[in-house]
Design a protein around this motif. Structure first.
Motif, PDB file in Angstrom:
ATOM      1  N   ILE A 119       0.877  -1.174   0.000  1.00 57.47           N
ATOM      2  CA  ILE A 119       0.000   0.000   0.000  1.00 57.47           C
ATOM      3  C   ILE A 119       0.910   1.218   0.000  1.00 57.47           C
ATOM      4  O   ILE A 119       1.785   1.349   0.870  1.00 57.47           O
ATOM      5  N   VAL A 120       0.724   2.092  -0.983  1.00 57.91           N
ATOM      6  CA  VAL A 120       1.550   3.286  -1.119  1.00 57.91           C
ATOM      7  C   VAL A 120       0.710   4.484  -0.685  1.00 57.91           C
ATOM      8  O   VAL A 120      -0.420   4.655  -1.135  1.00 57.91           O
ATOM      9  N   ARG A 121       1.280   5.306   0.206  1.00 60.00           N
ATOM     10  CA  ARG A 121       0.580   6.498   0.704  1.00 60.00           C
ATOM     11  C   ARG A 121       1.432   7.733   0.451  1.00 60.00           C
ATOM     12  O   ARG A 121       2.658   7.675   0.503  1.00 60.00           O
ATOM     13  N   ASN A 122       0.747   8.851   0.209  1.00 62.42           N
ATOM     14  CA  ASN A 122       1.470  10.114   0.057  1.00 62.42           C
ATOM     15  C   ASN A 122       1.756  10.705   1.438  1.00 62.42           C
ATOM     16  O   ASN A 122       1.425  10.094   2.467  1.00 62.42           O
ATOM     17  N   SER A 123       2.366  11.874   1.486  1.00 62.46           N
ATOM     18  CA  SER A 123       2.771  12.459   2.765  1.00 62.46           C
ATOM     19  C   SER A 123       1.588  12.881   3.633  1.00 62.46           C
ATOM     20  O   SER A 123       1.757  13.169   4.811  1.00 62.46           O
ATOM     21  N   LEU A 124       0.386  12.898   3.072  1.00 58.86           N
ATOM     22  CA  LEU A 124      -0.813  13.203   3.857  1.00 58.86           C
ATOM     23  C   LEU A 124      -1.453  11.937   4.425  1.00 58.86           C
ATOM     24  O   LEU A 124      -2.461  11.990   5.102  1.00 58.86           O
ATOM     25  N   GLY A 125      -0.857  10.776   4.115  1.00 51.20           N
ATOM     26  CA  GLY A 125      -1.392   9.506   4.593  1.00 51.20           C
ATOM     27  C   GLY A 125      -2.471   8.939   3.697  1.00 51.20           C
ATOM     28  O   GLY A 125      -3.088   7.922   4.019  1.00 51.20           O
ATOM     29  N   GLU A 126      -2.722   9.570   2.552  1.00 49.70           N
ATOM     30  CA  GLU A 126      -3.760   9.108   1.641  1.00 49.70           C
ATOM     31  C   GLU A 126      -3.233   7.990   0.760  1.00 49.70           C
ATOM     32  O   GLU A 126      -2.125   8.087   0.232  1.00 49.70           O
ATOM     33  N   GLU A 127      -4.027   6.957   0.600  1.00 52.07           N
ATOM     34  CA  GLU A 127      -3.633   5.835  -0.248  1.00 52.07           C
ATOM     35  C   GLU A 127      -3.642   6.278  -1.705  1.00 52.07           C
ATOM     36  O   GLU A 127      -4.640   6.797  -2.194  1.00 52.07           O
ATOM     37  N   ILE A 128      -2.513   6.062  -2.388  1.00 53.30           N
ATOM     38  CA  ILE A 128      -2.457   6.401  -3.811  1.00 53.30           C
ATOM     39  C   ILE A 128      -2.332   5.162  -4.688  1.00 53.30           C
ATOM     40  O   ILE A 128      -2.554   5.222  -5.886  1.00 53.30           O
ATOM     41  N   HIS A 129      -1.954   4.038  -4.092  1.00 52.24           N
ATOM     42  CA  HIS A 129      -1.843   2.796  -4.866  1.00 52.24           C
ATOM     43  C   HIS A 129      -1.879   1.598  -3.925  1.00 52.24           C
ATOM     44  O   HIS A 129      -1.386   1.662  -2.816  1.00 52.24           O
ATOM     45  N   ARG A 130      -2.475   0.520  -4.422  1.00 46.96           N
ATOM     46  CA  ARG A 130      -2.510  -0.755  -3.693  1.00 46.96           C
ATOM     47  C   ARG A 130      -2.276  -1.843  -4.731  1.00 46.96           C
ATOM     48  O   ARG A 130      -2.959  -1.888  -5.745  1.00 46.96           O
ATOM     49  N   SER A 155       5.766  17.724  -3.977  1.00 44.70           N
ATOM     50  CA  SER A 155       6.354  17.785  -2.635  1.00 44.70           C
ATOM     51  C   SER A 155       5.902  16.602  -1.793  1.00 44.70           C
ATOM     52  O   SER A 155       4.954  15.914  -2.115  1.00 44.70           O
ATOM     53  N   GLY A 156       6.607  16.398  -0.691  1.00 38.35           N
ATOM     54  CA  GLY A 156       6.243  15.324   0.225  1.00 38.35           C
ATOM     55  C   GLY A 156       7.000  14.052  -0.066  1.00 38.35           C
ATOM     56  O   GLY A 156       7.942  14.017  -0.845  1.00 38.35           O
ATOM     57  N   PHE A 157       6.576  12.998   0.579  1.00 40.89           N
ATOM     58  CA  PHE A 157       7.255  11.712   0.474  1.00 40.89           C
ATOM     59  C   PHE A 157       6.214  10.610   0.325  1.00 40.89           C
ATOM     60  O   PHE A 157       5.033  10.825   0.552  1.00 40.89           O
ATOM     61  N   LEU A 158       6.680   9.451  -0.067  1.00 39.77           N
ATOM     62  CA  LEU A 158       5.823   8.276  -0.144  1.00 39.77           C
ATOM     63  C   LEU A 158       6.163   7.353   1.008  1.00 39.77           C
ATOM     64  O   LEU A 158       7.318   7.242   1.399  1.00 39.77           O
ATOM     65  N   SER A 159       5.154   6.694   1.541  1.00 37.05           N
ATOM     66  CA  SER A 159       5.417   5.649   2.528  1.00 37.05           C
ATOM     67  C   SER A 159       4.797   4.362   2.004  1.00 37.05           C
ATOM     68  O   SER A 159       3.812   4.374   1.272  1.00 37.05           O
ATOM     69  N   TYR A 160       5.432   3.266   2.371  1.00 29.41           N
ATOM     70  CA  TYR A 160       5.020   1.963   1.880  1.00 29.41           C
ATOM     71  C   TYR A 160       4.637   1.091   3.067  1.00 29.41           C
ATOM     72  O   TYR A 160       5.362   1.017   4.048  1.00 29.41           O
ATOM     73  N   GLN A 161       3.506   0.432   2.931  1.00 30.36           N
ATOM     74  CA  GLN A 161       3.060  -0.508   3.948  1.00 30.36           C
ATOM     75  C   GLN A 161       2.946  -1.878   3.277  1.00 30.36           C
ATOM     76  O   GLN A 161       2.292  -2.009   2.240  1.00 30.36           O
ATOM     77  N   ILE A 162       3.615  -2.863   3.848  1.00 30.69           N
ATOM     78  CA  ILE A 162       3.559  -4.222   3.318  1.00 30.69           C
ATOM     79  C   ILE A 162       2.697  -5.035   4.273  1.00 30.69           C
ATOM     80  O   ILE A 162       2.997  -5.121   5.460  1.00 30.69           O
ATOM     81  N   VAL A 163       1.619  -5.575   3.741  1.00 30.55           N
ATOM     82  CA  VAL A 163       0.702  -6.352   4.578  1.00 30.55           C
ATOM     83  C   VAL A 163       0.481  -7.727   3.981  1.00 30.55           C
ATOM     84  O   VAL A 163       0.467  -7.892   2.762  1.00 30.55           O
ATOM     85  N   HIS A 164       0.360  -8.709   4.854  1.00 30.21           N
ATOM     86  CA  HIS A 164       0.058 -10.064   4.405  1.00 30.21           C
ATOM     87  C   HIS A 164      -1.279 -10.016   3.680  1.00 30.21           C
ATOM     88  O   HIS A 164      -2.181  -9.287   4.071  1.00 30.21           O
ATOM     89  N   ASP A 165      -1.441 -10.776   2.633  1.00 29.54           N
ATOM     90  CA  ASP A 165      -2.718 -10.851   1.953  1.00 29.54           C
ATOM     91  C   ASP A 165      -3.580 -11.903   2.641  1.00 29.54           C
ATOM     92  O   ASP A 165      -3.084 -12.960   3.036  1.00 29.54           O
ATOM     93  N   TYR A 166      -4.842 -11.598   2.786  1.00 29.49           N
ATOM     94  CA  TYR A 166      -5.768 -12.517   3.441  1.00 29.49           C
ATOM     95  C   TYR A 166      -6.943 -12.819   2.527  1.00 29.49           C
ATOM     96  O   TYR A 166      -7.324 -11.987   1.704  1.00 29.49           O
ATOM     97  N   ILE A 167      -7.502 -13.957   2.726  1.00 28.89           N
ATOM     98  CA  ILE A 167      -8.764 -14.329   2.087  1.00 28.89           C
ATOM     99  C   ILE A 167      -9.821 -14.172   3.158  1.00 28.89           C
ATOM    100  O   ILE A 167      -9.676 -14.670   4.274  1.00 28.89           O
ATOM    101  N   VAL A 168     -10.888 -13.447   2.846  1.00 25.93           N
ATOM    102  CA  VAL A 168     -11.976 -13.251   3.809  1.00 25.93           C
ATOM    103  C   VAL A 168     -12.954 -14.395   3.638  1.00 25.93           C
ATOM    104  O   VAL A 168     -13.494 -14.618   2.562  1.00 25.93           O
ATOM    105  N   GLU A 169     -13.139 -15.151   4.718  1.00 17.40           N
ATOM    106  CA  GLU A 169     -14.077 -16.274   4.673  1.00 17.40           C
ATOM    107  C   GLU A 169     -15.389 -15.898   5.323  1.00 17.40           C
ATOM    108  O   GLU A 169     -15.476 -15.083   6.170  1.00 17.40           O
TER     109      GLU A 169
END
Length: 169
Positions: A119-130, A155-169
């Motif tokens: 999950i990629v977020r901009n410097s405002l914490g908004e998700e820009i890509h998943r 301006s600003g920076f990107l932050s990356y969040q790596i999360v395990h993928d889950y299947i919702v049952e």
């Protein structure tokens, strides 16, 4: 089990202008239990005077005691409806709601093998890509591609969040 997410952390997919109301459609609530709007009341929007409705009522005149009405149907996309005079365009509603929190029920999560999402977020914490689910060896390629192709005039920076993928049952 419940989780909390801010509107600013979700992707605003669509802004719709109806006859009576405007509404905004957000990406599906991540790993949410499947909802049936207007029936289960498993989603709470904190700090706003809201009411849960069914999708068909998004353009019906909103009772004056509520500022917003929302719907979450089986696709788990959150649709938030409001009087046309409250927000006239997508940027207005996104800005007004970015810090508002949503509490919702998670589904029964089963790890999807050795797959992860970035999950990629901009410097405002908004998700820009998943990303779609991928193995860890591909994660670094995604991150380096974003870093190498990013417009340096922004301006600003990107932050990356790596999360395990889950299947919702």
């Amino acid at each position: 089990m419940n989780t909390i997410l801010r509107f600013g952390e979700m992707k605003a997919e669509q802004f719709i202008q109806g006859v009576n109301n405007n509404w905004i459609v957000y990406s599906p609530l991540p790993y949410a239990k499947q909802h049936s709007s207007g029936i289960d009341d498993l989603v709470i929007i904190n700090g706003l005077n809201t009411k849960e409705i069914v999708d068909a009522d998004l353009d019906v005149t909103i009772d004056s005691q509520y500022d917003y009405v929302y719907s979450i149907s089986t696709d788990n996309k959150l649709k938030l409806s409001f009087d046309k005079s409250k927000h006239t365009d997508k940027s207005s509603v996104v800005e007004a709601l970015k810090c508002v929190a949503i509490t919702y029920a998670l589904g029964n999560l089963k790890p999807n093998g050795n797959y992860y999402k970035v999950i990629v977020r901009n410097s405002l914490g908004e998700e820009i890509h998943r990303t779609t689910p991928m193995t860890l060896d591909k994660v670094d390629k995604v991150i380096s591609t974003f870093d190498d192709t990013r417009d340096v005039g922004t301006s600003g920076f990107l932050s990356y969040q790596i999360v395990h993928d889950y299947i919702v049952e």
